[in-house]
Design a protein around this motif. Structure first.
Motif, short mmCIF file in Angstrom:
data_model
loop_
_atom_site.label_atom_id
_atom_site.label_comp_id
_atom_site.label_asym_id
_atom_site.label_seq_id
_atom_site.Cartn_x
_atom_site.Cartn_y
_atom_site.Cartn_z
N HIS A 270 2.79 0.02 3.45
CA HIS A 270 2.45 -1.20 4.18
C HIS A 270 2.71 -2.40 3.28
O HIS A 270 2.09 -2.54 2.24
N ASN B 23 2.18 -5.88 2.67
CA ASN B 23 1.38 -7.07 2.99
C ASN B 23 2.06 -8.28 2.39
O ASN B 23 2.34 -8.30 1.19
N ARG C 261 -8.38 -4.28 14.29
CA ARG C 261 -7.16 -3.77 13.68
C ARG C 261 -6.31 -3.07 14.70
O ARG C 261 -6.82 -2.54 15.67
N GLU D 242 0.88 -1.18 0.00
CA GLU D 242 0.00 0.00 0.00
C GLU D 242 0.91 1.22 0.00
O GLU D 242 1.72 1.39 0.90
N GLU E 77 1.43 -7.93 7.77
CA GLU E 77 1.58 -6.59 7.20
C GLU E 77 2.76 -5.91 7.90
O GLU E 77 2.67 -5.58 9.07
MG MG Z 1 -3.70 -2.63 5.25
#
Ligand code: MG
Ligand code: ADP
Length: 728
Positions: free
Chosen positions: A348, A350, A461, A221, A475
């Motif tokens: 990020h 992942n 989260r 991301e 992540e």
């Molecule tokens: Mg994410």
């Protein structure tokens, strides 16, 4: 002032926001049109050649037959020329963190006054750019400058369009004459291979005989800022360094929390749409876009791919964004901290592992407690992070990321893992014995019966954790926005390889010839609790931003390498050298070279920033402050001459004069600090730079920012935070 000129230009320019129209250019038809994809290969290559190439791409079989390379090259060339290409280039990823390319024409004179287009297998497979001007950290002296690019068949070639033609781009590795990696791709490929070799052993133990390979998968991301390009011209710091080195805190920043997921401004949306169209054509599976937390900050994320392709595509994404932004009068800032006092940008990462038959090895399923294979892989990752947190830390270390990590918006420099309630519970059960149950997700009670039932995720989260389990992947959130994800993924793949190797070796030994499920399950049951006991210190589900965590982490003995200079020595530490050489990801010399390169890069980046500050201080800020001082002095004199008490004005003049004097002294101090002689030892220089230059930069900035709040607005030459962040 340049500042007023910039604002004037923005207010009067009309931008064409309709450069791409998805009503006529349909998604499905755009996707992959510029890629020498599997489909194109199938159409254009003789069947045996196609098969050989696919075997390399999907199973990693080496291409040995030169005839195959010739056939591929010839088909690529024809395809490229049909797309308007005149040149080809080997694209590589030197240690600058950027990409590099040198273009060669397809043209070959016939000797009789005409020319033909040519592209041989040899040219496809190997190139020899002059490598002497790329960072090598001591691997390659300039007198032995040979560097080679080598075709990476697993990342497809593509067309880079230009307004008046095109170039065929071939992704390559970049190695020295001695075969040592001078780039970010070679080690990544090696680490993927290491992981595949180890992971397949576990997959086999579980009776899967179909899978031949395991791929690591990545979906990065990408966060970034878009601001008007006119501001760039008026800000030497943005232009040179990608971040502001001065700038007083504006009255409004991100405190209203009205930007995150807010409506995307029209010009920005048009720019994003065009970026996406370009990326679709290049086969980059872009999926999401949204406003980020800071004003003028955004994010784009693709669907995950194998790590090699994801890395190439992320480099390409950053390139497309930079170039496309210009067409809309914007500038794309990829620096980790373009603006102080508001959120910086990260990436990020992942990450997961998947078999070549498409099974995600970190997919817990509905009842993870009895998914033994998932538990084995998950515990392997936890063990890896617990054993090598410093390697993950150093993989995201840079002068830019130092401004972000540990601030109240990005994960701290302490590496820990967030598992979420469900998985945490299972791991606790596992540590004590056989896990018997999975906390069900169930459904959420929303309290309005007209709504459909919303299934609840297995865990909440936690944005504060640097390494979080998010459903079916981990992540890694500490990666900086401008980074190549090649480095962090090379480290991640290698440390997990070591863990999987450790577990596979123990399990293989325990089961021996007994291939029964019961035996395997018993072996797992005997092995995993001990590993969890040793590794659980790295698991933390609370608030990673809090002071308590810093204290708790220290108690647990978790390393806290606060900045790049603290982190760099880890690269050449004995355990790191042993790890990377064992899995053939880096040789010791390659590690030493990276230690030197990153140290040098740190020094250079900070030095450029410091010199930019000095020059801005002397030629922009000081002159504005002196002009204003003159105005105030004139006013004081005039007031006195008129026989009126000028006490308050005089105080103002005194404060201004004193601040200017301090500002001048701080400028001289920084100038002196940055221009001291370097020792020649890259790490010692990095340390000296951190300890002597950085503090002076902070001092000078504080005084410069104070002047910004005193000097008359119409005299202030630099676009302010208010303007750069909010004029859209
Ligand atoms: Mg994410
Ligand atoms: P979130 O983090 O918001 O839950 P998504 O599920 O959309 O977001 O995933 C974020 C990124 O993670 C996307 O790029 C997505 O493709 C990627 N991702 C999803 N599954 C995997 C996987 N198995 N391996 C690697 N990346 C993955």
């Amino acid at each position: 002032t340049p500042r007023q000129a910039a604002i004037q230009a923005i207010a009067t320019t009309e931008y064409d926001l309709n450069q791409i129209d998805f009503r006529t250019a349909h998604l499905k038809e755009l996707f992959g049109t510029l890629v020498f994809s599997e489909e194109v290969q199938k159409q254009r290559l003789p069947k045996p050649v196609f098969k050989a190439l696919q075997k390399t791409i999907k199973q990693g079989a080496q291409l040995t037959d030169p005839a195959v390379a010739d056939a591929v090259a010839s088909a690529m060339k024809d395809w490229a020329i049909e797309h308007g290409a005149t040149h080809f280039t080997h694209l590589f990823q030197p240690m600058t963190g950027l990409t590099a390319e040198k273009h060669d024409s397809f043209l070959a004179p016939t000797g009789t006054g005409s020319a033909v287009s040519e592209f041989s297998g040899k040219e496809l497979v190997k190139g020899e750019p002059d490598a002497s001007s790329f960072p090598s950290g001591g691997i390659r002296a300039t007198f032995e400058a040979r560097g080679y690019t080598g075709w990476d068949p697993t990342s497809p070639a593509y067309i880079r369009e230009a307004p008046n033609g095109a170039t065929l781009v071939i992704p390559t590795v970049f190695v020295s004459w001695t075969g040592e990696a001078l780039d970010k791709k070679t080690p990544l490929l090696r680490s993927m291979e290491a992981l595949s070799q180890q992971a397949i052993r576990i997959v086999k133990l579980f009776g899967n005989t179909e899978a031949k390979k395991v791929f690591t998968t990545v979906g990065p991301e990408q966060e970034y800022f878009l601001i008007d390009k006119n501001f760039l011209y008026a800000r030497p710091d943005l232009l040179n360094c990608g971040r502001t080195l001065f700038g007083a805190k504006p009255a409004k920043g991100q405190e209203l929390e009205d930007q995150y997921f807010g409506t995307i401004p029209e010009r920005v949306l048009a720019c994003m749409a065009e970026c996406e169209a370009e990326m679709f054509k290049l086969g980059i599976p872009v999926k999401t876009r949204h406003n980020e937390v800071a004003p003028s900050q955004y994010e784009i994320a693709p669907i995950f791919e194998d790590s090699n392709l994801a890395t190439d595509h992320n480099q390409l994404t950053m390139d497309v964004m930079r170039r496309t932004a210009e067409k809309y009068g914007l500038v794309c800032l990829l620096h980790e901290k373009p603006f102080a006092g508001i959120n910086g940008s990260g990436k990020h990462n992942n990450w997961s592992m998947s078999t070549d038959t498409g099974e995600n090895l970190l997919n817990p399923g509905d009842t993870p407690h009895d998914n033994a294979q998932f538990l084995v892989f998950c515990v392997a990752v936890i063990r890896a992070v617990a054993k090598y947190p410093e390697l993950l830390r150093v993989s995201v270390a840079s002068a830019g990321n130092d401004h972000r990590l540990g601030a109240n918006e990005a994960p701290p420099a302490i590496i820990s893992i967030f598992l979420g309630a469900q998985l945490q519970d299972i791991m606790e059960q596992l540590e004590k014995g056989k896990p018997e149950k999975t906390i069900p997700g169930g459904f959420m009670e929303v309290g309005a019966s007209v709504l459909p039932k919303l299934p609840r995720d297995a865990g909440d989260r936690n944005r504060t954790s640097p390494f979080a389990f998010t459903g079916n992947k981990f992540e890694f959130r500490a990666v900086g926005s401008s980074f190549s994800i090649g480095g962090p993924n090379t480290v991640l793949n290698t440390i997990v390889s070591e863990s999987i190797d450790f577990i596979a070796t123990a399990l293989e030994k325990a089961v021996g010839d007994d291939k029964s499920e019961a035996r395997l399950n018993k072996a797992i049951q005997d092995l995993l609790p001990g590993i969890l006991k040793e590794s659980k210190k790295v698991v933390f589900n609370g608030d990673g931003y809090s002071d308590e965590w810093h204290k708790e982490a220290e108690k647990r003995g978790l390393p806290n390498l606060k900045n790049t200079v603290d982190a760099l020595p880890v690269i050449v530490r004995k355990d790191a050298v042993e790890l990377f050489t064992k899995y053939k990801v880096f040789t010791e010399r390659e590690l030493t070279s990276r230690y030197n390169i990153f140290s040098e890069k740190y020094v250079k980046e900070v030095t450029i920033e410091a010199n930019t500050m000095v020059s801005m201080a002397k030629t922009l800020i000081l002159p504005a402050a002196l002009r204003y001082q003159g105005e105030v002095a004139t006013a004081v004199n005039a007031t006195k001459a008129a026989g009126v008490d000028a006490g308050a004005q005089l105080d103002h003049l005194k404060e201004l004069t004193a601040t200017i004097a301090k500002f001048q002294a701080a400028t001289a101090d920084l100038d002196h600090a940055v221009n001291h002689k370097h020792s020649g030892d890259p790490y010692a220089d990095a340390k000296a730079t951190r300890d002597t230059v950085l503090p002076k930069m902070v001092e000078l900035r504080t005084l410069g920012d104070k002047l910004e709040t005193i000097v008359a607005d119409d005299l202030w030459p630099l676009p302010t935070y208010r303007e750069m962040l909010f004029i859209k």
